[in-house]
Design a protein around this motif. Structure first.
Motif, PDB file in Angstrom:
ATOM      1  N   ALA A  81       6.038 -16.819   3.881  1.00 64.16           N
ATOM      2  CA  ALA A  81       5.323 -15.763   2.479  1.00 64.16           C
ATOM      3  C   ALA A  81       4.315 -16.058   2.599  1.00 64.16           C
ATOM      4  O   ALA A  81       3.578 -14.915   1.985  1.00 64.16           O
ATOM      5  N   PHE A  82       3.226 -16.687   2.515  1.00 63.97           N
ATOM      6  CA  PHE A  82       1.362 -17.451   2.479  1.00 63.97           C
ATOM      7  C   PHE A  82       1.173 -16.616   3.949  1.00 63.97           C
ATOM      8  O   PHE A  82       0.208 -15.815   3.178  1.00 63.97           O
ATOM      9  N   ASN A  83       1.830 -16.404   4.462  1.00 67.65           N
ATOM     10  CA  ASN A  83       0.583 -16.021   5.884  1.00 67.65           C
ATOM     11  C   ASN A  83       1.265 -14.465   5.690  1.00 67.65           C
ATOM     12  O   ASN A  83       0.313 -13.439   6.171  1.00 67.65           O
ATOM     13  N   GLU A  84       2.743 -14.296   4.855  1.00 63.96           N
ATOM     14  CA  GLU A  84       2.208 -12.730   4.866  1.00 63.96           C
ATOM     15  C   GLU A  84       2.092 -12.053   3.821  1.00 63.96           C
ATOM     16  O   GLU A  84       0.974 -11.204   3.978  1.00 63.96           O
ATOM     17  N   HIS A  85       1.850 -12.986   3.037  1.00 59.52           N
ATOM     18  CA  HIS A  85       0.814 -12.531   2.172  1.00 59.52           C
ATOM     19  C   HIS A  85      -1.345 -12.036   2.385  1.00 59.52           C
ATOM     20  O   HIS A  85      -1.501 -11.372   1.887  1.00 59.52           O
ATOM     21  N   CYS A  86      -1.048 -13.128   2.624  1.00 64.52           N
ATOM     22  CA  CYS A  86      -3.019 -13.207   3.924  1.00 64.52           C
ATOM     23  C   CYS A  86      -2.175 -12.091   4.355  1.00 64.52           C
ATOM     24  O   CYS A  86      -4.114 -11.205   4.522  1.00 64.52           O
ATOM     25  N   GLN A  87      -1.365 -11.968   5.486  1.00 58.13           N
ATOM     26  CA  GLN A  87      -1.413 -10.047   6.220  1.00 58.13           C
ATOM     27  C   GLN A  87      -1.640  -9.110   5.327  1.00 58.13           C
ATOM     28  O   GLN A  87      -2.119  -7.971   5.811  1.00 58.13           O
ATOM     29  N   ALA A  88      -0.940  -9.187   4.604  1.00 51.83           N
ATOM     30  CA  ALA A  88      -1.328  -7.827   3.355  1.00 51.83           C
ATOM     31  C   ALA A  88      -2.415  -7.205   2.675  1.00 51.83           C
ATOM     32  O   ALA A  88      -2.780  -6.733   2.743  1.00 51.83           O
ATOM     33  N   HIS A  89      -3.198  -8.271   2.597  1.00 52.93           N
ATOM     34  CA  HIS A  89      -4.986  -8.708   1.937  1.00 52.93           C
ATOM     35  C   HIS A  89      -5.246  -8.464   3.674  1.00 52.93           C
ATOM     36  O   HIS A  89      -6.511  -9.005   3.597  1.00 52.93           O
TER      37      HIS A  89
END
Ligand code: PLP
Length: 350
Positions: free
Chosen positions: A305-313
């Motif tokens: 989930a943290f990785n997805e958050h970073c990807q969204a940014h």
């Protein structure tokens, strides 16, 4: 036609590249090669109709002088990962075993399986450091090779000199130790030793270094190994001929001419690393002390989930599902973008 056991082989996962994104996934140095290196690459390009020097003589001579190591104790390869694989090929048959810590550099299990050797993966300690006593205990009569990744990828943790020396002294003579120092140039803790200095007078230690990180040549693929002569001779036997191409040899040679400047920049990267870690700790993240050019966030089940958050940014980091994420230290502006995303994650997800 294909070996059945390759079905079980995990693929090496390279850091992703997303156009326009901040790339903090592959532990490269963000700065471009220096002008003299680019000029050497350009000059060498004009001669690529010829094969390169198979023995990479000029590069070995320069490296040998710099490291104060006889060229007979030096091997180069197309990336230090190729040399890691050659060490497994040179030491192991199907009945033999390789010991390494886990989690560590993800190529180790792959290259071990490609060669068909067995593997013993020894869990890191709770503080994400190598458990050298447990690795020693995992050595059996079948063990031929032990990898010690120092600093460790992906946790950034490093084994202090004294602990390492005790381990090197205790490993049986018939077992080769591969000390993988891909990130050595970013080490700032004086308690961490220099593998090449420690290798003097030892006949079962091979030290691996690379031009991919500190020397900014990841795209050209050059690594080197300092090892006793019989090990270097064996590495040459198992290597693919002309493995290090002529442009890569020229670039590596030119980068040794400006090593002082490149290494000074590594100290700046290390200072950024410490700053990023301090900021993350202040936000409430657990981040082990890193001696490399990346930091490790042991987020466990929240890693994806943290990785997805970073990807969204639009930030590309390296997730290890269920375990943690590794974030390369970029330039200060890139690091700020990551820190802002990490801060936002804390405020939204707690
Ligand atoms: C610990 C470690 N060893 C070796 C390598 C391989 O580097 P290269 O093949 O680019 O020299 C890497 C690359 O990420 C690494 O992290």
């Amino acid at each position: 036609m294909i070996r059945a056991d390759l079905d079980q082989l995990p693929s090496y996962v390279p850091g992703r590249s997303i156009p326009g994104a901040v790339k903090l996934a592959s532990n490269e140095v963000a700065a471009a090669p220096l002008p003299n290196v680019i000029a050497a690459i350009r000059d060498a390009a004009a001669g690529v109709n010829r094969y390169p020097s198979n023995s990479a003589t000029a590069l070995l001579d320069s490296l040998g002088a710099r490291l104060n190591v006889p060229t007979g104790q030096l091997a180069v390869g197309p990336g230090s990962v190729a040399l890691c694989e050659q060490l497994v090929q040179a030491t192991c048959g199907p009945a033999d075993e390789v010991v390494f810590a886990w989690r560590s550099f993800e190529a180790y299990p792959i290259i071990t399986q490609v060669v068909g050797a067995g593997r013993r993966m020894v869990p890191l300690r709770g503080d994400h450091t190598h458990d050298l006593p447990a690795m020693l205990a995992a050595i059996t009569p079948q063990t031929r090779l032990v990898f010690v990744c120092n600093p460790n990828n992906p946790t950034g943790t490093a084994v202090p000199r004294e602990e390492l020396v005790a381990f090197l002294d205790a490993v049986p003579n018939g077992v080769l130790i591969a000390l993988d120092e891909a990130y050595h140039e970013f080490v700032t803790d004086p308690a961490i030793g220099d593998g090449i200095a420690l290798s003097r007078g030892r006949d079962n230690l091979a030290v691996l270094r690379t031009f991919s990180k500190a020397y900014r040549l990841a795209g050209l693929r050059v690594g080197y190994c300092v090892a006793p002569e019989p090990v270097v001779t064996a590495l040459r036997k198992v290597s693919v001929p002309f493995g290090v191409n002529s442009v890569a040899q020229a670039a590596a040679l030119a980068s040794l001419d400006v090593a002082g400047e490149l290494l000074a920049h590594c100290r700046e990267v290390a200072a950024e690393r410490d700053r990023v870690r301090t900021e993350l700790l202040a936000m409430g993240y657990a981040v082990p002390d890193s001696q490399a050019n990346f930091v490790w966030l042991p987020l466990g089940e929240r890693s994806t989930a943290f990785n997805e958050h970073c990807q969204a940014h639009k930030i590309v980091i390296r997730p290890f599902a269920g375990d943690g994420v590794r974030v390369t230290i970029g330039d200060p502006q890139e690091n700020e973008i990551f820190l802002a995303a990490a801060r936002e994650w804390r405020s939204v997800r707690g």
